[in-house]
Design an enzyme around this catalytic site. Structure first.
Site, short mmCIF file in Angstrom:
data_model
loop_
_atom_site.label_atom_id
_atom_site.label_comp_id
_atom_site.label_asym_id
_atom_site.label_seq_id
_atom_site.Cartn_x
_atom_site.Cartn_y
_atom_site.Cartn_z
N SER A 107 7.01 4.71 -11.94
CA SER A 107 6.24 3.47 -12.18
C SER A 107 6.10 2.98 -13.56
CB SER A 107 4.60 4.08 -11.83
OG SER A 107 3.64 3.05 -11.74
N ASP A 164 6.47 1.14 -0.56
CA ASP A 164 5.42 0.74 -1.94
C ASP A 164 5.06 -0.67 -1.80
OD1 ASP A 164 4.26 0.62 -4.29
OD2 ASP A 164 6.14 1.43 -5.26
N HIS A 192 5.34 4.65 -3.47
CA HIS A 192 5.43 4.50 -4.81
C HIS A 192 5.83 5.95 -5.65
CE1 HIS A 192 4.60 2.44 -8.61
NE2 HIS A 192 3.56 3.43 -8.84
#
Length: 427
Positions: free
Chosen positions: A72, A293, A362
């Protein structure tokens, strides 16, 4: 893992492949102690390098190869820290030999998180069942914001050349408020599916309790469990953390000491940024992205990379059509079952490998641990590429026989699977 009562043995722990160091940084995150003082990624990298030098001295780890990984927003951290390590030109302390990023924030947020929202919804229609009227509204806005045209040209291989940002994206890379289609779509889907999880679309309800408190800690704590795992007194005691430390999954206060609390550095995968320099020096960069995601989009990351110049050329010469093979393996226990077979698609050029991973959201190493394990083997140069059909390289798995059948193409080459006439391969 989410839904488990206690910790379980993890077949796919990365410490099965290499020595691991987990670091809470920057100041203000996790168990880190101290008041945030970094204003940008340059400050942050300098602080990290100082810590790392002390760590190497303390445990006599001089000269070891260093691989830095993150997920991320760590796309920023890993790129800038690795770039500084390389600039220090000191292999006793900073011998960076590669980096791996999972669903990373590396480009303009408007591109990574917004521009490809319509193909994403179309690809995941069963999990995002917005009605025709609302979808027509989103499609009209996508076209008027310039997203459709941008996607058409940004995902050509090799790239057609540098592109201007679509009109729905401001010069600083953020989205024009009326073009924030991702937020619109997420909010609309949540009305249909209150426990909808944008970090991995398709997760069924009811809302799943996550022992890490991610991402719903503010409003879902099951009876008898009033703290995330790392904020339990017994866990803090075993980790030698002061009892009065309050651990949360996301820092409650800004971790950058700027006026607005935001990172003052530009995203790393822009022209002149550190991402390209790290790729050129290490020739060992892996970017893996989960197909499910909805926070940072698979095609958004691919578009960012396809606009980047490194190693004397721009983007990728070929689309991600190579099959990503995850070896068949022995499942040591049910608590860490993980899949095998063709798990997505990849492409590579001049030291950067990009792979789209099926079934992953994610938090890719959590959702598809065996797939993430294979990418780590590639980072450590234990396998030739992500289509290598050799077994996993750990002692328990290396003798497992693999099927001798053609692999074919990858399984998530694109999210709309559209060929644009006259322009070659498109999305």
């Amino acid at each position: 893992m989410p839904g488990t009562y206690l910790p379980v043995k993890n077949t796919w722990g990365w410490s099965n492949l290499t020595n691991m160091v987990w670091i809470d940084q920057p100041l203000g995150t996790g168990f880190s102690a101290g008041k945030p003082t970094a204003k940008d990624e340059i400050d942050l990298a300098k602080q990290f390098a100082g810590f790392w030098k002390n760590f190497i001295d303390t445990f006599s780890l001089h000269g070891r190869k260093v691989y830095i990984t993150g997920e991320s927003y760590a796309g920023h951290y890993v790129a800038y820290i690795s770039d500084l390590f390389i600039k220090n030109n000191d292999t006793e302390y900073y011998n960076v030999s590669g980096i791996a990023l999972y669903d990373p924030a590396i480009g303009y947020p408007g591109i990574d998180e917004q521009a490809s929202i319509i193909p994403f919804i179309d690809y995941n229609k069963a999990s995002i069942p917005l009605n025709d009227t609302y979808m027509q509204h989103l499609r009209e806005k996508s076209a008027s914001c310039g997203f459709d045209e941008y996607i058409e040209y940004a995902l050509q291989f090799p790239p057609l050349g540098p592109l201007k940002l679509p009109k729905g994206i401001l010069e600083n890379g953020t989205v024009v408020p009326e073009c924030d289609l991702s937020s619109e779509a997420i909010n609309a889907t949540a009305l249909l599916h209150p426990s909808f999880n944008a970090y991995i679309v398709g997760q069924p309800g009811p809302l799943q309790w996550d022992v890490m408190g991610f991402p719903y800690i503010d409003y879902y704590l099951p009876p008898g469990y009033d703290n995330p795992y790392f904020n339990q007194s017994e866990v803090k005691r075993l980790l030698h953390v002061p009892e009065d430390t309050n651990w949360v999954i996301c820092a409650e206060d800004p971790v950058f000491a700027t006026e607005d609390g935001n990172d003052a550095s530009p995203p790393p995968a822009l022209p002149g940024g550190p991402f390209a320099r790290v790729a050129e020096r290490t020739r060992n960069v892996i970017v893996a992205h989960g197909a499910l995601d909805m926070v940072i989009h698979l095609n958004g990351t691919l578009m960012t990379l396809n606009q980047l110049e490194w190693g004397g050329a721009r983007g990728f010469s070929h689309p991600p059509t190579h099959p990503f093979y995850v070896p068949y393996h022995i499942d040591a226990n049910q608590a860490s079952w993980a899949g095998a077979g063709i798990f997505g698609s990849w492409t590579a050029d001049r030291g950067i490998t990009y792979v789209g991973v099926a079934l992953a959201g994610h938090l890719l190493p959590q959702y598809t641990p065996s797939a993430a394990f294979r990418t780590l083997e590639l980072l450590l140069r234990r396998v030739a590429n992500l289509s290598d059909t050799a077994p996993f390289t750990t002692p328990e798995q290396r003798d497992v026989k693999q099927p001798d059948v053609p692999l074919g193409r990858g399984t998530i080459v694109a999210q709309s699977q559209k060929i644009i006439p006259g322009l070659g391969y498109g999305f």
